[in-house]
Design a protein around this motif. Sequence first.
Motif, PDB file in Angstrom:
ATOM      1  N   ALA A 216       0.832  -1.209   0.000  1.00 27.36           N
ATOM      2  CA  ALA A 216       0.000   0.000   0.000  1.00 27.36           C
ATOM      3  C   ALA A 216       0.865   1.256   0.000  1.00 27.36           C
ATOM      4  CB  ALA A 216      -0.929  -0.014   1.211  1.00 27.36           C
ATOM      5  N   ASP A 217       1.944   1.253   0.791  1.00 29.15           N
ATOM      6  CA  ASP A 217       2.809   2.428   0.870  1.00 29.15           C
ATOM      7  C   ASP A 217       3.594   2.640  -0.422  1.00 29.15           C
ATOM      8  OD1 ASP A 217       1.905   2.945   3.388  1.00 29.15           O
ATOM      9  OD2 ASP A 217       3.719   2.270   4.428  1.00 29.15           O
ATOM     10  N   LEU A 218       3.951   1.560  -1.103  1.00 28.03           N
ATOM     11  CA  LEU A 218       4.618   1.708  -2.392  1.00 28.03           C
ATOM     12  C   LEU A 218       3.647   2.276  -3.428  1.00 28.03           C
ATOM     13  CD1 LEU A 218       6.712  -1.606  -2.516  1.00 28.03           C
ATOM     14  CD2 LEU A 218       7.599   0.729  -2.356  1.00 28.03           C
ATOM     15  N   GLY A 219       2.426   1.788  -3.383  1.00 33.49           N
ATOM     16  CA  GLY A 219       1.431   2.271  -4.328  1.00 33.49           C
ATOM     17  C   GLY A 219       1.058   3.726  -4.126  1.00 33.49           C
ATOM     18  N   SER A 220       1.012   4.166  -2.870  1.00 34.16           N
ATOM     19  CA  SER A 220       0.609   5.540  -2.570  1.00 34.16           C
ATOM     20  C   SER A 220       1.758   6.535  -2.651  1.00 34.16           C
ATOM     21  CB  SER A 220       0.015   5.603  -1.153  1.00 34.16           C
ATOM     22  OG  SER A 220       1.026   5.382  -0.182  1.00 34.16           O
ATOM     23  N   GLY A 221       2.986   6.031  -2.693  1.00 34.28           N
ATOM     24  CA  GLY A 221       4.147   6.911  -2.680  1.00 34.28           C
ATOM     25  C   GLY A 221       4.663   7.218  -1.290  1.00 34.28           C
ATOM     26  N   ARG A 222       3.998   6.680  -0.265  1.00 33.84           N
ATOM     27  CA  ARG A 222       4.412   6.974   1.123  1.00 33.84           C
ATOM     28  C   ARG A 222       5.791   6.413   1.418  1.00 33.84           C
ATOM     29  NH1 ARG A 222       2.733   4.839   6.698  1.00 33.84           N
ATOM     30  NH2 ARG A 222       2.891   6.672   8.038  1.00 33.84           N
ATOM     31  N   TRP A 223       6.088   5.195   0.903  1.00 37.09           N
ATOM     32  CA  TRP A 223       7.426   4.640   1.155  1.00 37.09           C
ATOM     33  C   TRP A 223       8.491   5.563   0.588  1.00 37.09           C
ATOM     34  CZ3 TRP A 223      11.844   3.523  -1.387  1.00 37.09           C
ATOM     35  CH2 TRP A 223      12.805   2.800  -0.683  1.00 37.09           C
ATOM     36  N   ALA A 224       8.306   6.028  -0.635  1.00 37.24           N
ATOM     37  CA  ALA A 224       9.289   6.911  -1.264  1.00 37.24           C
ATOM     38  C   ALA A 224       9.442   8.214  -0.488  1.00 37.24           C
ATOM     39  CB  ALA A 224       8.895   7.188  -2.708  1.00 37.24           C
ATOM     40  N   ASP A 225       8.344   8.749   0.011  1.00 38.02           N
ATOM     41  CA  ASP A 225       8.417   9.983   0.791  1.00 38.02           C
ATOM     42  C   ASP A 225       9.224   9.791   2.068  1.00 38.02           C
ATOM     43  OD1 ASP A 225       6.875  11.321  -1.072  1.00 38.02           O
ATOM     44  OD2 ASP A 225       4.988  11.047   0.020  1.00 38.02           O
ATOM     45  N   ARG A 226       9.065   8.636   2.695  1.00 33.58           N
ATOM     46  CA  ARG A 226       9.737   8.391   3.979  1.00 33.58           C
ATOM     47  C   ARG A 226      11.196   7.997   3.801  1.00 33.58           C
ATOM     48  NH1 ARG A 226       5.645   4.592   7.393  1.00 33.58           N
ATOM     49  NH2 ARG A 226       7.153   4.990   9.039  1.00 33.58           N
ATOM     50  N   ASN A 227      11.536   7.473   2.629  1.00 33.92           N
ATOM     51  CA  ASN A 227      12.887   6.911   2.450  1.00 33.92           C
ATOM     52  C   ASN A 227      13.611   7.510   1.251  1.00 33.92           C
ATOM     53  OD1 ASN A 227      12.819   4.549   4.520  1.00 33.92           O
ATOM     54  ND2 ASN A 227      10.899   4.337   3.373  1.00 33.92           N
ATOM     55  N   ARG A 228      13.263   8.712   0.906  1.00 34.90           N
ATOM     56  CA  ARG A 228      13.801   9.340  -0.287  1.00 34.90           C
ATOM     57  C   ARG A 228      15.324   9.414  -0.262  1.00 34.90           C
ATOM     58  NH1 ARG A 228      10.822  11.607  -3.808  1.00 34.90           N
ATOM     59  NH2 ARG A 228       9.088  11.824  -2.323  1.00 34.90           N
ATOM     60  N   ASP A 229      15.911   9.650   0.904  1.00 33.69           N
ATOM     61  CA  ASP A 229      17.365   9.797   0.995  1.00 33.69           C
ATOM     62  C   ASP A 229      18.101   8.522   0.583  1.00 33.69           C
ATOM     63  OD1 ASP A 229      16.911  12.344   1.882  1.00 33.69           O
ATOM     64  OD2 ASP A 229      17.364  11.919   3.995  1.00 33.69           O
ATOM     65  N   LEU A 230      17.457   7.367   0.754  1.00 30.17           N
ATOM     66  CA  LEU A 230      18.115   6.108   0.431  1.00 30.17           C
ATOM     67  C   LEU A 230      18.377   5.960  -1.065  1.00 30.17           C
ATOM     68  CD1 LEU A 230      16.148   3.552   2.639  1.00 30.17           C
ATOM     69  CD2 LEU A 230      18.332   4.649   3.147  1.00 30.17           C
ATOM     70  N   LEU A 231      17.559   6.575  -1.876  1.00 31.94           N
ATOM     71  CA  LEU A 231      17.615   6.357  -3.316  1.00 31.94           C
ATOM     72  C   LEU A 231      18.892   6.911  -3.940  1.00 31.94           C
ATOM     73  CD1 LEU A 231      13.880   7.092  -4.210  1.00 31.94           C
ATOM     74  CD2 LEU A 231      14.982   4.902  -3.685  1.00 31.94           C
ATOM     75  N   ALA A 232      19.602   7.754  -3.216  1.00 30.14           N
ATOM     76  CA  ALA A 232      20.859   8.321  -3.729  1.00 30.14           C
ATOM     77  C   ALA A 232      22.081   7.549  -3.255  1.00 30.14           C
ATOM     78  CB  ALA A 232      20.975   9.786  -3.305  1.00 30.14           C
TER      79      ALA A 232
END
Length: 245
Positions: A216-232
Amino acid sequence: MRLYDTIGATYPVTRRTDPRFAAALLSALGDARTVLNVGAGTGSYEPTDRTVVAVEPSALMRSQRPAGAAPCVAAAAENLPFDDRSFDAAMAVSTVHHWADPIAGLRELRRVARRVVVLTHDSSEAGWLHRFWLTRDYLPETADLVAGRPTLAGQADAIGARVVPLPVPWDCADGLFEAYWRRPEAYLDERVRRGVSVWARLGPEVERRAVDDLGADLGSGRWADRNRDLLALDEADLGLRLLVA
């Protein structure tokens, strides 16, 4: 290792050797020519340029060792059937948390070998429980799994080891629990989860809830919002540690 007699059938599908982990282990083994691999599983990290003897209590895991793998003895870490200083080095990779008595097992490694190299976890709040988003946000029950287990410092003290951090690369080839920290959708794949004992130990209800919440959090974008720093990041310190003694 009775657990792996139940869940180990698909282990080789996702649990492959990561070359960066392998390089760190080989470096820590130094010039050891004879190596005992305790809790060897299917032999993912056994060096091919040394004389290796493996120890694995699970019959299912032993049956999946490839042709030409090192000879494998059915035994437990806490009671190794070898004389003192039988090997130049003893290694144990992602297995200590399965041992009935981790400290006794580590001391056995110290007894039978001149050098000991162990890949283990710092499962404290600072090292794992709160640092890794999967345990922190979706699987708080993992705290119960490590309650009462020896601390990282206690493990190191048992064998007089130094502690070396082992970062997890974002594209880690070994599908261990922390491997997909930058690829969260992988945890929705049952094949990935079946290769990790944590899911089996937590049980199907916890697993289903965590997977549903993550999806659900991946679908809503919540995971990305909470863990954005990891993507770099190309690698992350998620509590994996090498003990070298």
